[in-house]
Design a protein around this motif. Structure first.
Motif, mmCIF file in Angstrom:
data_model
loop_
_atom_site.group_PDB
_atom_site.id
_atom_site.type_symbol
_atom_site.label_atom_id
_atom_site.label_comp_id
_atom_site.label_asym_id
_atom_site.label_seq_id
_atom_site.Cartn_x
_atom_site.Cartn_y
_atom_site.Cartn_z
ATOM 1 N N VAL A 417 0.841 -1.201 0.000
ATOM 2 C CA VAL A 417 0.000 0.000 0.000
ATOM 3 C C VAL A 417 0.873 1.247 0.000
ATOM 4 O O VAL A 417 0.606 2.225 -0.719
ATOM 5 N N GLU A 418 1.956 1.236 0.786
ATOM 6 C CA GLU A 418 2.834 2.400 0.869
ATOM 7 C C GLU A 418 3.489 2.705 -0.480
ATOM 8 O O GLU A 418 3.584 3.861 -0.899
ATOM 9 N N LYS A 419 3.922 1.655 -1.158
ATOM 10 C CA LYS A 419 4.594 1.888 -2.439
ATOM 11 C C LYS A 419 3.601 2.348 -3.495
ATOM 12 O O LYS A 419 3.940 3.166 -4.358
ATOM 13 N N ARG A 420 2.369 1.838 -3.449
ATOM 14 C CA ARG A 420 1.364 2.302 -4.408
ATOM 15 C C ARG A 420 1.121 3.799 -4.246
ATOM 16 O O ARG A 420 0.997 4.540 -5.222
ATOM 17 N N GLU A 421 1.051 4.254 -2.991
ATOM 18 C CA GLU A 421 0.841 5.684 -2.744
ATOM 19 C C GLU A 421 2.037 6.496 -3.224
ATOM 20 O O GLU A 421 1.881 7.579 -3.785
#
Length: 434
Positions: A417-421
């Motif tokens: 999720v962090e990398k997608r953001e």
């Protein structure tokens, strides 16, 4: 799957991209074309001379790596396309570029209708476009042509395009394991809206497509190769999976360079042998090709023979043959290989004997031709490969580079999720507010 380090700059990554060498053979064996990087090299097998290409534009033939190369079924056209977002259509009589079509995205695959009236190409956003060649004259450039969208996959890189032999369908394959069979309309510029079937069964990206034809089965059957190391046989009318051949396992090729392969040996390319029911298959890490026998009556695939190329590290990146199947042509090579003086490497080999059977063993008497025995001989090799000899370790490095590049391009990345953001914040295609 482990995450990779977050990308810093897109331009830097683009510069590091490599492209495998590609080969295409004129349907009546008049010429052979090789593309490596942005170089397009063609040799005339009839005259025994290299061919000089004519392009009226002041630009280079291609400014970036060529990703697709294809002769038309009648041999009057050759189409090349790639990362420079240009599709070039060549007249093979005068060897002049008769039309250059601009694409919105980088091009990943091309196909030419059997009647030569339409060129289709696919981009890395999943859209298939069509160009109408009505008005084509052998020695005259076409008026400025624009492509029209005909169909689309859902934001998935299209890896291969084929017209069915009867021209009823256009088949498109993508990195999301799908093969789509679409009715090719009478007015393709208006779009192709009717899907005949989906051929679903691969567990990794579909890398290549081809048709197996026989007089007893005029409808033909589709074969597909994949990153899952299998070749599959399909009935495209119903989308039914008829048979699966785990080529890596059946050929006894389960390891690469003496160690287990984390992802399994992907199918790099495949090519059907028109005068037989054979399918030649190139596998990552295998120095040679695997011949599959396709029994159309039983609708079954099986390994017929493994043809090894001894004495050198020759791992084909592309295969090609003519309609008479006198020879199976192979090329290995890569562009933009880091750490070596030569940035565009190519090596061409050929296999003969597909119509001959050894009476003692009952097997095909296929042999890998020596350089001096290839049609065109050393002159052909100098044109298609480039001048100078290349050490074996360079081709080993090239094979590993192609393997890594293919995996990075076609294996879908999994992000937290962090990398997608993080990636969303760095996007450059967001709409600007006025």
């Amino acid at each position: 799957m482990e995450e990779t380090t977050m990308e810093g700059g897109g331009d830097h990554n683009r510069e590091m991209e490599v492209a495998p060498a590609l080969i295409a053979v004129h349907p009546t064996h008049h010429s052979v074309a090789v593309a490596v990087g942005s170089d397009l090299r063609v040799f005339d097998l009839q005259t025994g001379n290299p061919i000089s290409l004519l392009d009226d534009s002041s630009e280079p033939l291609h400014r970036d790596s060529i990703r697709a190369i294809r002769y038309g079924a009648m041999g009057k056209l050759l189409v090349t396309a790639g990362d420079d977002k240009l599709v070039k259509i060549w007249n093979t009589d005068a060897w002049r570029c008769i039309s250059t079509v601009s694409s919105e995205k980088r091009v990943s695959a091309v196909a030419i209708s059997n009647d030569g009236l339409f060129v289709c190409f696919a981009d890395k956003f999943g859209v298939v476009w069509v160009v109408d060649l009505d008005g084509f004259h052998e020695n005259q450039a076409l008026a400025s042509k624009k492509a029209a969208p005909i169909l689309a996959h859902y934001c998935s890189i299209i890896t291969s395009l084929e017209f069915s032999p009867d021209e009823r369908f256009i088949i498109s394959a993508d990195r999301d394991f799908k093969i789509r069979v679409t009715l090719f309309p009478k007015k393709p510029l208006d779009g192709a809206h009717e899907i005949q079937s989906f051929c679903l069964g691969h567990s990794e990206y579909v890398s290549c497509l081809a048709f197996v034809c026989a007089s007893d089965y005029p409808e033909a059957f589709l074969v597909s190769g994949s990153g899952d190391s299998t070749v599959r046989l399909w009935d495209i009318t119903s989308g039914s999976l008829l048979d699966t051949c785990d080529v890596g396992a059946e050929a006894g090729f389960l390891e690469s360079n003496g160690k287990a392969d984390e992802y399994g040996p992907a199918i790099t390319d495949l090519c059907t042998i028109p005068i037989s029911s054979l399918v030649a298959v190139a596998i990552q890490g295998l120095s040679g090709v695997v011949l599959l026998s396709c029994n159309l009556a039983d609708k079954a695939l099986s390994v017929s023979k493994v043809i090894s190329i001894k004495g050198e590290a020759f791992m084909p990146t592309s295969l090609g043959t003519s309609s008479s199947a006198e020879l199976l042509w192979m090329v290995t090579g890569v562009s933009n290989l880091q750490g070596f003086d030569s940035t565009s490497l190519a090596r061409v080999r050929a296999i003969s004997g597909f119509s001959k059977t050894n009476p003692d063993s009952g097997e095909l008497d296929s042999i890998v031709l020596e350089d001096r025995d290839i049609p065109g001989g050393i002159q052909l090799l100098e044109k298609l490969q480039g001048s100078g000899s290349i050490a074996e370790e360079v081709f080993l490095a090239a094979a590993e580079t192609v393997k890594t590049a293919m995996h990075n391009l076609l294996i879908k990345k999994q992000y937290s999720v962090e990398k997608r953001e993080f990636r969303k914040r760095g996007r450059n295609d967001r709409k600007t507010k006025h």
